[in-house]
Design a protein around this motif. Structure first.
Motif, PDB file in Angstrom:
ATOM      1  N   SER B  31      36.158  32.077  38.514  1.00 44.82           N
ATOM      2  CA  SER B  31      35.429  33.231  39.038  1.00 44.82           C
ATOM      3  C   SER B  31      36.360  34.224  39.707  1.00 44.82           C
ATOM      4  N   LEU B  32      36.038  35.499  39.529  1.00 43.32           N
ATOM      5  CA  LEU B  32      36.834  36.574  40.113  1.00 43.32           C
ATOM      6  C   LEU B  32      35.897  37.640  40.651  1.00 43.32           C
ATOM      7  N   PHE B  33      36.205  38.106  41.846  1.00 44.49           N
ATOM      8  CA  PHE B  33      35.350  39.068  42.545  1.00 44.49           C
ATOM      9  C   PHE B  33      36.185  40.281  42.970  1.00 44.49           C
ATOM     10  N   TRP B  34      35.563  41.437  42.983  1.00 37.89           N
ATOM     11  CA  TRP B  34      36.157  42.652  43.555  1.00 37.89           C
ATOM     12  C   TRP B  34      35.289  43.115  44.728  1.00 37.89           C
ATOM     13  N   TYR B  35      35.981  43.514  45.800  1.00 40.40           N
ATOM     14  CA  TYR B  35      35.320  44.045  46.979  1.00 40.40           C
ATOM     15  C   TYR B  35      35.990  45.352  47.381  1.00 40.40           C
ATOM     16  N   GLN B  36      35.225  46.198  48.067  1.00 37.89           N
ATOM     17  CA  GLN B  36      35.750  47.444  48.625  1.00 37.89           C
ATOM     18  C   GLN B  36      35.606  47.377  50.146  1.00 37.89           C
ATOM     19  N   GLN B  37      36.684  47.642  50.860  1.00 38.33           N
ATOM     20  CA  GLN B  37      36.619  47.612  52.312  1.00 38.33           C
ATOM     21  C   GLN B  37      37.001  48.980  52.880  1.00 38.33           C
ATOM     22  N   ALA B  38      36.028  49.687  53.418  1.00 39.94           N
ATOM     23  CA  ALA B  38      36.284  50.968  54.067  1.00 39.94           C
ATOM     24  C   ALA B  38      36.813  50.709  55.477  1.00 39.94           C
ATOM     25  N   LEU B  39      37.432  51.711  56.046  1.00 36.30           N
ATOM     26  CA  LEU B  39      38.042  51.583  57.371  1.00 36.30           C
ATOM     27  C   LEU B  39      36.993  51.178  58.412  1.00 36.30           C
ATOM     28  N   TYR B  48      31.554  40.865  39.803  1.00 34.31           N
ATOM     29  CA  TYR B  48      31.899  39.456  39.678  1.00 34.31           C
ATOM     30  C   TYR B  48      32.043  39.078  38.206  1.00 34.31           C
ATOM     31  N   PHE B  49      33.097  38.316  37.918  1.00 37.47           N
ATOM     32  CA  PHE B  49      33.345  37.785  36.578  1.00 37.47           C
ATOM     33  C   PHE B  49      33.324  36.261  36.617  1.00 37.47           C
ATOM     34  N   GLN B  50      32.783  35.694  35.570  1.00 38.66           N
ATOM     35  CA  GLN B  50      32.987  34.270  35.316  1.00 38.66           C
ATOM     36  C   GLN B  50      33.714  34.189  33.982  1.00 38.66           C
ATOM     37  N   ASN B  51      34.947  33.752  34.019  1.00 37.20           N
ATOM     38  CA  ASN B  51      35.852  33.889  32.873  1.00 37.20           C
ATOM     39  C   ASN B  51      35.894  35.366  32.469  1.00 37.20           C
ATOM     40  N   GLU B  52      35.641  35.686  31.220  1.00 32.87           N
ATOM     41  CA  GLU B  52      35.737  37.092  30.804  1.00 32.87           C
ATOM     42  C   GLU B  52      34.400  37.826  30.940  1.00 32.87           C
ATOM     43  N   ALA B  53      33.360  37.102  31.267  1.00 39.67           N
ATOM     44  CA  ALA B  53      32.035  37.713  31.338  1.00 39.67           C
ATOM     45  C   ALA B  53      31.773  38.345  32.711  1.00 39.67           C
ATOM     46  N   GLN B  54      31.384  39.599  32.677  1.00 42.21           N
ATOM     47  CA  GLN B  54      31.035  40.299  33.920  1.00 42.21           C
ATOM     48  C   GLN B  54      29.558  40.023  34.200  1.00 42.21           C
ATOM     49  N   LEU B  55      29.292  39.107  35.119  1.00 42.39           N
ATOM     50  CA  LEU B  55      27.927  38.647  35.352  1.00 42.39           C
ATOM     51  C   LEU B  55      27.159  39.499  36.347  1.00 42.39           C
ATOM     52  N   ASP B  56      27.871  40.238  37.176  1.00 41.91           N
ATOM     53  CA  ASP B  56      27.188  41.036  38.195  1.00 41.91           C
ATOM     54  C   ASP B  56      28.041  42.256  38.486  1.00 41.91           C
ATOM     55  N   LYS B  57      27.486  43.429  38.278  1.00 40.47           N
ATOM     56  CA  LYS B  57      28.197  44.656  38.638  1.00 40.47           C
ATOM     57  C   LYS B  57      27.327  45.531  39.505  1.00 40.47           C
ATOM     58  N   SER B  58      26.414  44.894  40.217  1.00 43.03           N
ATOM     59  CA  SER B  58      25.433  45.628  41.009  1.00 43.03           C
ATOM     60  C   SER B  58      26.055  46.407  42.168  1.00 43.03           C
ATOM     61  N   GLY B  59      27.251  46.022  42.600  1.00 46.09           N
ATOM     62  CA  GLY B  59      27.854  46.690  43.742  1.00 46.09           C
ATOM     63  C   GLY B  59      28.718  47.890  43.393  1.00 46.09           C
ATOM     64  N   LEU B  60      28.959  48.128  42.122  1.00 47.91           N
ATOM     65  CA  LEU B  60      29.786  49.274  41.733  1.00 47.91           C
ATOM     66  C   LEU B  60      29.081  50.558  42.164  1.00 47.91           C
ATOM     67  N   PRO B  61      29.758  51.422  42.938  1.00 51.06           N
ATOM     68  CA  PRO B  61      29.065  52.563  43.537  1.00 51.06           C
ATOM     69  C   PRO B  61      28.672  53.665  42.566  1.00 51.06           C
ATOM     70  N   SER B  62      29.366  53.776  41.442  1.00 46.94           N
ATOM     71  CA  SER B  62      29.007  54.814  40.479  1.00 46.94           C
ATOM     72  C   SER B  62      29.578  54.438  39.121  1.00 46.94           C
ATOM     73  N   ASP B  63      29.204  55.221  38.113  1.00 50.11           N
ATOM     74  CA  ASP B  63      29.719  54.926  36.765  1.00 50.11           C
ATOM     75  C   ASP B  63      31.180  55.331  36.617  1.00 50.11           C
ATOM     76  N   ARG B  64      31.799  55.841  37.675  1.00 50.62           N
ATOM     77  CA  ARG B  64      33.237  56.113  37.622  1.00 50.62           C
ATOM     78  C   ARG B  64      34.045  54.826  37.811  1.00 50.62           C
ATOM     79  N   PHE B  65      33.364  53.784  38.284  1.00 52.87           N
ATOM     80  CA  PHE B  65      34.029  52.506  38.539  1.00 52.87           C
ATOM     81  C   PHE B  65      33.790  51.575  37.352  1.00 52.87           C
ATOM     82  N   PHE B  66      34.864  50.967  36.889  1.00 51.13           N
ATOM     83  CA  PHE B  66      34.786  50.098  35.719  1.00 51.13           C
ATOM     84  C   PHE B  66      35.744  48.934  35.923  1.00 51.13           C
TER      85      PHE B  66
END
Lengths: 115, 115
Positions: B31-39, B48-66
């Motif tokens: 499993s691999l996770f990405w987080y954003q931490q503002a000041l 969140y990924f499980q292996n190559e599958a992106q199982l959850d992208k609900s936290g991406l703030p806009s379609d500019r994030f991939f």
């Protein structure tokens, strides 16, 4: 709406005394709680965790207490040491079909250990 | 063993520029996770990924994030047409199996500044 709250932005404790960091949560679906410690310019480092089926977990100088009815957990550090000075984050996760889930973090408490 | 590594550690971008942030998880971690931490804030879940599958992208703030993890190990977070509000520390974390009650191990983060 913050689901994990750390209401003390900072805490100052004398070396050798007990440090108590508090955390409150609102989501009753949270079932796993973690504390992370963070030094400047580094990523969070895992410290200790507790499952919702327990009310206490101890690891050396660190003990986490969970009060589910109050939706409150606390981290006790005793005795406090200068190297414990850092920002401490409380985090929680939800049991979601048995799979992993992103953690929900509080804003952190900056612990300062004074000599 | 080696922990989670991220590159670059620091990135300065002009508004409108595209950026790519790399994460190398702990070897063997599913499993691999990405987080954003503002000041002054705690980390916030992005995806969140499980292996190559992106199982959850609900936290991406806009379609500019991939984000992608094509071979189930290294992951890249791409931000297109960066904006000043994208300035933050981007943290990557990995965990061994991908169950809900499992510790996530964090990398040092990439500090992104958009001018």
């Amino acid at each position: 709406d913050q689901q994990v709250k750390q209401n003390s932005p900072s805490l100052s404790v004398q070396e050798g005394r007990i440090s108590i960091l508090n955390c409150d949560y609102t989501n009753s679906m949270f079932d796993y709680f973690l504390w992370y410690k963070k030094y400047p310019a580094e990523g969070p480092t895992f410290l200790i965790s507790i499952s919702s089926i327990k009310d206490k977990n101890e690891d050396g100088r660190f003990t986490v207490f969970l009060n589910k009815s109050a939706k409150h957990l606390s981290l006790h550090i005793v005795p406090s040491q200068p190297g414990d000075s850092a920002v401490y984050f409380c985090a929680a996760s939800v049991l979601y079909g048995g799979g992993a889930d992103g953690l929900t973090f509080g804003k952190g408490t900056h612990l300062i250990i004074q000599p | 063993g080696a922990g989670v590594s991220q590159s670059p550690r620091y990135k300065v971008a002009k508004r409108g520029q595209d950026v790519a942030l790399r994460c190398d998880p702990i070897s063997g971690h599913v499993s691999l996770f990405w987080y954003q931490q503002a000041l002054g804030q705690g980390p916030e879940f992005l995806t969140y990924f499980q292996n190559e599958a992106q199982l959850d992208k609900s936290g991406l703030p806009s379609d500019r994030f991939f984000a992608e993890r094509p071979e189930g190990s290294v992951s890249t977070l791409k931000i297109q047409r960066t904006q000043q509000e994208d300035s933050a520390v981007y943290l990557c974390a990995s965990s061994l199996v991908g169950t809900s009650q499992e510790t996530q191990y964090f990398g040092p983060g990439t500090r992104l500044l958009v001018l």
